[in-house]
Design an enzyme around this catalytic site. Structure first.
Site, PDB file in Angstrom:
ATOM      1  N   LYS A 170     -21.094 -12.823 -45.639  1.00  0.00           N
ATOM      2  CA  LYS A 170     -22.131 -13.146 -46.624  1.00  0.00           C
ATOM      3  C   LYS A 170     -21.698 -14.431 -47.337  1.00  0.00           C
ATOM      4  CE  LYS A 170     -25.908 -11.934 -48.869  1.00  0.00           C
ATOM      5  NZ  LYS A 170     -27.230 -11.821 -48.245  1.00  0.00           N
ATOM      6  N   ASP A 227     -17.320  -1.063 -42.731  1.00  0.00           N
ATOM      7  CA  ASP A 227     -17.562   0.350 -43.007  1.00  0.00           C
ATOM      8  C   ASP A 227     -19.039   0.683 -42.796  1.00  0.00           C
ATOM      9  OD1 ASP A 227     -17.296   2.919 -43.892  1.00  0.00           O
ATOM     10  OD2 ASP A 227     -16.700   2.417 -45.938  1.00  0.00           O
TER      11      ASP A 227
END
Ligand code: NAI
Length: 332
Positions: A170, A227
Protein backbone atom coordinates in the site's frame (compact mmCIF):
# COMPACT_ATOMS: atom_id res chain seq x y z
CA UNK A 1 14.04 -41.66 12.24
CA UNK A 2 13.69 -37.97 12.94
CA UNK A 3 12.15 -36.82 16.22
CA UNK A 4 9.82 -33.84 15.87
CA UNK A 5 7.84 -31.83 18.41
CA UNK A 6 4.04 -31.81 18.19
CA UNK A 7 1.77 -29.24 19.88
CA UNK A 8 -1.72 -30.66 20.22
CA UNK A 9 -3.44 -27.29 20.75
CA UNK A 10 -7.06 -26.97 21.78
CA UNK A 11 -10.51 -26.68 20.20
CA UNK A 12 -10.33 -29.01 17.19
CA UNK A 13 -6.56 -29.35 17.76
CA UNK A 14 -6.60 -32.76 19.48
CA UNK A 15 -9.01 -34.24 16.87
CA UNK A 16 -7.00 -33.16 13.83
CA UNK A 17 -3.70 -34.05 15.53
CA UNK A 18 -4.96 -37.57 16.18
CA UNK A 19 -6.03 -37.93 12.54
CA UNK A 20 -2.77 -36.59 11.13
CA UNK A 21 -0.44 -38.64 13.37
CA UNK A 22 -2.37 -41.83 12.51
CA UNK A 23 -2.11 -41.07 8.78
CA UNK A 24 1.64 -40.30 9.10
CA UNK A 25 2.16 -43.60 10.91
CA UNK A 26 0.13 -45.52 8.32
CA UNK A 27 2.22 -43.89 5.57
CA UNK A 28 5.36 -45.07 7.42
CA UNK A 29 6.71 -41.55 7.83
CA UNK A 30 10.13 -41.97 9.51
CA UNK A 31 9.14 -39.71 12.39
CA UNK A 32 9.01 -40.00 16.15
CA UNK A 33 6.93 -37.55 18.12
CA UNK A 34 7.25 -35.63 21.34
CA UNK A 35 3.65 -34.56 21.85
CA UNK A 36 2.64 -31.70 24.18
CA UNK A 37 -0.69 -30.31 25.20
CA UNK A 38 -0.60 -26.52 24.80
CA UNK A 39 -3.26 -23.81 25.03
CA UNK A 40 -6.15 -22.88 27.27
CA UNK A 41 -6.60 -26.20 29.14
CA UNK A 42 -2.87 -26.42 29.82
CA UNK A 43 -2.96 -22.85 31.14
CA UNK A 44 -5.86 -23.55 33.48
CA UNK A 45 -4.16 -26.61 34.96
CA UNK A 46 -0.51 -25.62 35.01
CA UNK A 47 -0.42 -21.83 34.57
CA UNK A 48 1.39 -21.69 31.22
CA UNK A 49 -0.09 -21.78 27.72
CA UNK A 50 3.05 -23.56 26.50
CA UNK A 51 4.90 -25.61 29.15
CA UNK A 52 8.67 -25.14 29.42
CA UNK A 53 9.20 -28.77 28.39
CA UNK A 54 7.39 -28.08 25.11
CA UNK A 55 9.64 -25.12 24.31
CA UNK A 56 12.68 -27.23 25.25
CA UNK A 57 11.56 -30.03 22.94
CA UNK A 58 11.19 -27.65 19.98
CA UNK A 59 14.59 -26.12 20.75
CA UNK A 60 16.11 -29.60 20.66
CA UNK A 61 14.26 -30.99 17.63
CA UNK A 62 14.02 -27.73 15.61
CA UNK A 63 10.91 -29.00 13.79
CA UNK A 64 7.41 -28.36 15.14
CA UNK A 65 4.05 -29.64 13.90
CA UNK A 66 1.59 -27.35 15.61
CA UNK A 67 -2.16 -27.59 15.69
CA UNK A 68 -4.25 -24.47 16.42
CA UNK A 69 -4.34 -22.80 19.80
CA UNK A 70 -7.12 -20.64 21.21
CA UNK A 71 -5.85 -17.21 22.17
CA UNK A 72 -7.61 -16.37 25.46
CA UNK A 73 -9.34 -13.00 25.15
CA UNK A 74 -8.26 -10.41 27.68
CA UNK A 75 -5.31 -8.43 28.83
CA UNK A 76 -1.93 -10.03 29.30
CA UNK A 77 -2.27 -12.66 26.56
CA UNK A 78 -0.09 -12.18 23.54
CA UNK A 79 -1.04 -14.54 20.72
CA UNK A 80 1.00 -17.72 21.11
CA UNK A 81 1.47 -17.84 17.37
CA UNK A 82 3.00 -14.39 17.30
CA UNK A 83 5.16 -15.36 20.29
CA UNK A 84 6.46 -18.52 18.58
CA UNK A 85 7.19 -16.72 15.32
CA UNK A 86 9.16 -14.02 17.13
CA UNK A 87 10.95 -16.23 19.66
CA UNK A 88 12.27 -18.57 16.96
CA UNK A 89 12.54 -15.96 14.20
CA UNK A 90 10.20 -17.89 11.91
CA UNK A 91 10.21 -15.07 9.41
CA UNK A 92 8.82 -16.76 6.29
CA UNK A 93 5.18 -17.77 6.38
CA UNK A 94 4.44 -19.73 3.21
CA UNK A 95 0.81 -20.49 2.39
CA UNK A 96 0.02 -22.44 -0.78
CA UNK A 97 -3.57 -22.28 -2.09
CA UNK A 98 -4.23 -24.69 -4.94
CA UNK A 99 -7.57 -25.62 -6.49
CA UNK A 100 -8.60 -29.22 -6.19
CA UNK A 101 -10.99 -30.20 -8.97
CA UNK A 102 -12.89 -32.39 -6.52
CA UNK A 103 -13.81 -29.46 -4.28
CA UNK A 104 -16.58 -27.35 -5.80
CA UNK A 105 -15.95 -23.59 -5.76
CA UNK A 106 -16.73 -20.89 -8.34
CA UNK A 107 -12.97 -20.46 -8.93
CA UNK A 108 -10.95 -22.76 -11.19
CA UNK A 109 -7.21 -23.34 -11.61
CA UNK A 110 -6.07 -21.32 -8.62
CA UNK A 111 -2.43 -21.99 -7.74
CA UNK A 112 -1.13 -19.16 -5.56
CA UNK A 113 1.57 -19.20 -2.90
CA UNK A 114 1.58 -16.36 -0.40
CA UNK A 115 4.93 -15.43 1.16
CA UNK A 116 4.01 -13.44 4.24
CA UNK A 117 6.66 -11.60 6.27
CA UNK A 118 6.07 -13.02 9.73
CA UNK A 119 7.98 -10.94 12.28
CA UNK A 120 7.21 -7.26 11.97
CA UNK A 121 4.68 -4.78 10.54
CA UNK A 122 1.76 -4.01 12.91
CA UNK A 123 2.22 -7.44 14.54
CA UNK A 124 5.08 -6.15 16.70
CA UNK A 125 2.18 -5.24 19.00
CA UNK A 126 3.45 -1.77 19.92
CA UNK A 127 0.32 0.19 20.81
CA UNK A 128 0.11 3.35 22.82
CA UNK A 129 -2.88 4.89 24.56
CA UNK A 130 -2.41 8.59 23.86
CA UNK A 131 -5.56 9.66 25.69
CA UNK A 132 -8.81 7.83 26.52
CA UNK A 133 -10.03 8.29 22.95
CA UNK A 134 -6.82 7.89 20.98
CA UNK A 135 -4.61 4.88 20.37
CA UNK A 136 -1.52 4.68 18.19
CA UNK A 137 -0.23 1.41 16.72
CA UNK A 138 3.29 1.18 15.32
CA UNK A 139 4.03 -0.42 11.96
CA UNK A 140 7.64 -1.57 11.60
CA UNK A 141 9.19 -2.39 8.22
CA UNK A 142 12.94 -3.00 7.96
CA UNK A 143 15.26 -3.59 5.04
CA UNK A 144 16.62 -6.74 6.73
CA UNK A 145 13.24 -8.45 7.22
CA UNK A 146 11.93 -7.32 3.82
CA UNK A 147 15.06 -8.56 2.05
CA UNK A 148 15.00 -12.08 3.44
CA UNK A 149 11.31 -12.78 2.74
CA UNK A 150 11.45 -11.27 -0.76
CA UNK A 151 14.64 -13.21 -1.58
CA UNK A 152 13.01 -16.42 -0.32
CA UNK A 153 10.03 -15.81 -2.61
CA UNK A 154 12.27 -15.42 -5.67
CA UNK A 155 14.49 -18.36 -4.70
CA UNK A 156 11.39 -20.53 -4.24
CA UNK A 157 10.07 -19.40 -7.64
CA UNK A 158 13.33 -20.35 -9.30
CA UNK A 159 13.64 -23.70 -7.51
CA UNK A 160 10.05 -24.72 -8.25
CA UNK A 161 9.70 -23.47 -11.82
CA UNK A 162 7.23 -20.72 -10.93
CA UNK A 163 6.91 -17.86 -13.37
CA UNK A 164 6.00 -14.69 -11.50
CA UNK A 165 6.37 -12.93 -8.14
CA UNK A 166 3.94 -10.13 -7.26
CA UNK A 167 4.72 -7.64 -4.48
CA UNK A 168 1.56 -6.66 -2.59
CA UNK A 169 1.67 -3.32 -0.76
CA UNK A 170 0.00 0.00 0.00
CA UNK A 171 2.95 2.22 -0.87
CA UNK A 172 0.69 4.86 -2.38
CA UNK A 173 -0.45 5.74 1.18
CA UNK A 174 2.28 4.27 3.42
CA UNK A 175 5.02 5.90 1.43
CA UNK A 176 7.88 5.26 3.84
CA UNK A 177 7.08 1.84 5.31
CA UNK A 178 5.49 0.01 2.37
CA UNK A 179 7.61 2.25 0.16
CA UNK A 180 10.71 0.59 1.67
CA UNK A 181 9.23 -2.91 1.17
CA UNK A 182 8.48 -2.10 -2.48
CA UNK A 183 11.88 -0.59 -3.19
CA UNK A 184 13.63 -3.65 -1.69
CA UNK A 185 11.40 -5.81 -3.90
CA UNK A 186 12.44 -3.91 -7.01
CA UNK A 187 16.14 -4.18 -6.12
CA UNK A 188 15.91 -7.93 -5.55
CA UNK A 189 13.73 -8.55 -8.61
CA UNK A 190 16.55 -7.16 -10.77
CA UNK A 191 18.71 -10.12 -9.66
CA UNK A 192 16.13 -12.59 -11.02
CA UNK A 193 15.63 -11.66 -14.69
CA UNK A 194 14.27 -15.17 -15.36
CA UNK A 195 11.26 -14.52 -13.06
CA UNK A 196 8.56 -12.02 -13.99
CA UNK A 197 8.09 -9.43 -11.24
CA UNK A 198 5.27 -6.97 -10.73
CA UNK A 199 3.62 -5.10 -7.89
CA UNK A 200 0.03 -4.31 -7.00
CA UNK A 201 -1.75 -2.32 -4.32
CA UNK A 202 -3.41 -4.57 -1.76
CA UNK A 203 -7.01 -3.40 -2.30
CA UNK A 204 -6.69 -3.97 -6.04
CA UNK A 205 -5.19 -7.42 -5.32
CA UNK A 206 -8.29 -8.38 -3.29
CA UNK A 207 -10.56 -7.44 -6.18
CA UNK A 208 -8.35 -9.10 -8.80
CA UNK A 209 -8.12 -12.28 -6.70
CA UNK A 210 -11.89 -12.64 -6.84
CA UNK A 211 -12.22 -11.60 -10.51
CA UNK A 212 -9.25 -13.40 -12.06
CA UNK A 213 -7.19 -15.35 -9.50
CA UNK A 214 -5.36 -17.31 -12.22
CA UNK A 215 -3.14 -14.28 -12.98
CA UNK A 216 -1.35 -14.72 -9.62
CA UNK A 217 1.51 -17.11 -9.03
CA UNK A 218 3.68 -16.20 -6.00
CA UNK A 219 2.75 -13.16 -3.91
CA UNK A 220 5.05 -11.58 -1.33
CA UNK A 221 3.88 -9.02 1.21
CA UNK A 222 4.22 -7.55 4.71
CA UNK A 223 2.68 -9.32 7.68
CA UNK A 224 -0.84 -7.86 7.96
CA UNK A 225 -1.71 -8.05 4.26
CA UNK A 226 -0.32 -11.60 4.22
CA UNK A 227 -2.60 -12.63 7.06
CA UNK A 228 -5.72 -11.26 5.39
CA UNK A 229 -4.99 -11.95 1.72
CA UNK A 230 -3.98 -15.58 2.36
CA UNK A 231 -7.30 -16.23 4.12
CA UNK A 232 -8.93 -14.83 0.99
CA UNK A 233 -6.96 -17.32 -1.11
CA UNK A 234 -8.29 -20.13 1.09
CA UNK A 235 -11.82 -19.00 0.18
CA UNK A 236 -10.95 -19.44 -3.51
CA UNK A 237 -10.08 -23.11 -3.05
CA UNK A 238 -12.82 -24.24 -0.67
CA UNK A 239 -12.11 -22.70 2.72
CA UNK A 240 -9.76 -22.69 5.66
CA UNK A 241 -9.92 -26.47 6.02
CA UNK A 242 -7.69 -26.67 2.92
CA UNK A 243 -4.95 -24.09 3.55
CA UNK A 244 -1.66 -25.42 5.02
CA UNK A 245 1.44 -23.40 5.90
CA UNK A 246 5.05 -23.50 6.87
CA UNK A 247 6.81 -20.95 9.07
CA UNK A 248 10.50 -21.07 8.32
CA UNK A 249 13.50 -19.42 9.91
CA UNK A 250 17.23 -20.00 9.70
CA UNK A 251 17.31 -22.53 12.54
CA UNK A 252 13.71 -23.59 13.18
CA UNK A 253 10.70 -24.67 11.16
CA UNK A 254 7.06 -24.83 12.23
CA UNK A 255 4.21 -26.33 10.22
CA UNK A 256 0.56 -25.57 10.93
CA UNK A 257 -2.84 -25.18 9.32
CA UNK A 258 -3.77 -21.55 8.71
CA UNK A 259 -7.12 -21.93 10.47
CA UNK A 260 -7.73 -21.47 14.19
CA UNK A 261 -9.07 -23.80 16.87
CA UNK A 262 -12.66 -23.61 15.50
CA UNK A 263 -14.41 -23.70 18.90
CA UNK A 264 -17.81 -23.76 17.14
CA UNK A 265 -17.17 -27.32 15.91
CA UNK A 266 -14.71 -28.61 18.54
CA UNK A 267 -15.45 -32.05 19.96
CA UNK A 268 -17.97 -32.90 17.24
CA UNK A 269 -15.63 -35.06 15.16
CA UNK A 270 -16.42 -33.06 12.00
CA UNK A 271 -13.29 -30.92 11.63
CA UNK A 272 -11.48 -31.17 8.32
CA UNK A 273 -7.89 -32.29 9.02
CA UNK A 274 -6.69 -31.69 5.42
CA UNK A 275 -4.99 -28.32 6.01
CA UNK A 276 -3.10 -29.79 8.94
CA UNK A 277 -2.28 -32.95 6.99
CA UNK A 278 -0.95 -30.92 4.05
CA UNK A 279 1.12 -28.92 6.57
CA UNK A 280 2.57 -32.26 7.70
CA UNK A 281 3.30 -33.03 4.02
CA UNK A 282 5.18 -29.71 3.80
CA UNK A 283 7.13 -30.85 6.88
CA UNK A 284 7.98 -34.16 5.21
CA UNK A 285 9.07 -32.32 2.05
CA UNK A 286 11.19 -29.98 4.18
CA UNK A 287 12.92 -33.10 5.57
CA UNK A 288 13.40 -34.52 2.07
CA UNK A 289 10.78 -37.28 2.51
CA UNK A 290 9.27 -36.54 -0.89
CA UNK A 291 7.87 -39.98 -1.68
CA UNK A 292 6.01 -40.31 1.60
CA UNK A 293 4.55 -36.83 1.22
CA UNK A 294 3.51 -37.62 -2.36
CA UNK A 295 1.83 -40.86 -1.26
CA UNK A 296 -0.25 -38.98 1.33
CA UNK A 297 -1.11 -36.18 -1.11
CA UNK A 298 -2.25 -38.73 -3.69
CA UNK A 299 -4.39 -40.57 -1.13
CA UNK A 300 -6.07 -37.28 -0.12
CA UNK A 301 -6.69 -36.38 -3.78
CA UNK A 302 -8.31 -39.74 -4.39
CA UNK A 303 -10.60 -39.49 -1.36
CA UNK A 304 -11.59 -35.94 -2.32
CA UNK A 305 -12.19 -37.02 -5.94
CA UNK A 306 -14.43 -39.92 -4.86
CA UNK A 307 -16.38 -37.38 -2.82
CA UNK A 308 -18.22 -39.98 -0.75
CA UNK A 309 -16.22 -39.58 2.44
CA UNK A 310 -15.48 -35.89 2.94
CA UNK A 311 -16.17 -33.55 5.85
CA UNK A 312 -19.15 -31.13 6.06
CA UNK A 313 -17.14 -27.92 5.46
CA UNK A 314 -16.51 -29.05 1.86
CA UNK A 315 -19.96 -30.46 1.25
CA UNK A 316 -19.80 -33.97 2.72
CA UNK A 317 -21.23 -35.79 5.72
CA UNK A 318 -18.22 -37.81 6.90
CA UNK A 319 -16.69 -37.49 10.34
CA UNK A 320 -13.03 -36.61 10.87
CA UNK A 321 -12.26 -40.22 11.77
CA UNK A 322 -14.11 -41.65 8.74
CA UNK A 323 -12.21 -39.27 6.46
CA UNK A 324 -8.94 -40.20 8.22
CA UNK A 325 -9.61 -43.92 7.70
CA UNK A 326 -10.52 -43.38 4.04
CA UNK A 327 -7.17 -41.66 3.47
CA UNK A 328 -5.34 -44.48 5.25
CA UNK A 329 -7.14 -47.02 3.03
CA UNK A 330 -5.92 -45.15 -0.08
CA UNK A 331 -2.25 -45.09 0.92
CA UNK A 332 0.01 -47.15 -1.30
P1 NAI B 1 -11.13 -20.36 13.01
O1 NAI B 1 -10.17 -20.53 11.87
O2 NAI B 1 -10.90 -21.21 14.19
O3 NAI B 1 -12.62 -20.64 12.46
C1 NAI B 1 -13.23 -19.88 11.44
C2 NAI B 1 -14.36 -20.69 10.81
O4 NAI B 1 -13.79 -21.73 9.98
C3 NAI B 1 -15.23 -21.40 11.84
O5 NAI B 1 -16.57 -21.41 11.40
C4 NAI B 1 -14.68 -22.83 11.88
O6 NAI B 1 -15.63 -23.80 12.24
C5 NAI B 1 -14.21 -23.02 10.43
N1 NAI B 1 -13.05 -23.91 10.38
C6 NAI B 1 -11.78 -23.61 10.73
N2 NAI B 1 -10.99 -24.68 10.60
C7 NAI B 1 -11.78 -25.68 10.17
C8 NAI B 1 -11.53 -27.05 9.85
N3 NAI B 1 -10.32 -27.60 9.97
N4 NAI B 1 -12.59 -27.81 9.46
C9 NAI B 1 -13.80 -27.28 9.32
N5 NAI B 1 -14.11 -25.99 9.60
C10 NAI B 1 -13.09 -25.20 10.01
O7 NAI B 1 -11.12 -18.83 13.41
P2 NAI B 1 -11.73 -18.08 14.68
O8 NAI B 1 -13.06 -18.67 15.03
O9 NAI B 1 -11.63 -16.65 14.33
O10 NAI B 1 -10.69 -18.35 15.86
C11 NAI B 1 -10.90 -19.32 16.89
C12 NAI B 1 -9.69 -19.32 17.81
O11 NAI B 1 -8.54 -19.77 17.10
C13 NAI B 1 -9.32 -17.93 18.38
O12 NAI B 1 -8.96 -18.09 19.74
C14 NAI B 1 -8.10 -17.53 17.59
O13 NAI B 1 -7.25 -16.69 18.33
C15 NAI B 1 -7.46 -18.87 17.33
N6 NAI B 1 -6.60 -18.91 16.14
C16 NAI B 1 -5.50 -19.70 16.22
C17 NAI B 1 -4.68 -19.85 15.13
C18 NAI B 1 -3.51 -20.76 15.27
O14 NAI B 1 -3.32 -21.37 16.30
N7 NAI B 1 -2.72 -20.90 14.23
C19 NAI B 1 -4.95 -19.17 13.85
C20 NAI B 1 -6.18 -18.40 13.85
C21 NAI B 1 -6.97 -18.28 14.98
Amino acid sequence: MKTITVFMGDGIGPEITDAVLKILDAAKAPLEYEVFRVGAAEYEENGALIPDAAFASFEKNKILLKSPITTPVGKGFRSLNVTLREKYDLYANIRPAKSNTAVATPFKDVDIITFRENTEDLYVGVEQQIDPDTVHATKIITRKASTRIIKDAFEYARAHGRKKVTCVHKANILKLSDGLFLSVFKEIAADYPDIEADDKIVDNVCMQLVMRPQQFDIMVMPNLYGDIVSDLTSGLIGGLGLLPSSNLGKDYAMFEAVHGSAPDIAGKNIANPTAFLWSACMLLEHLGELEIAANIRRAVDEVLAEGTCITPDIGGTATTTQYRDAIIAHLA
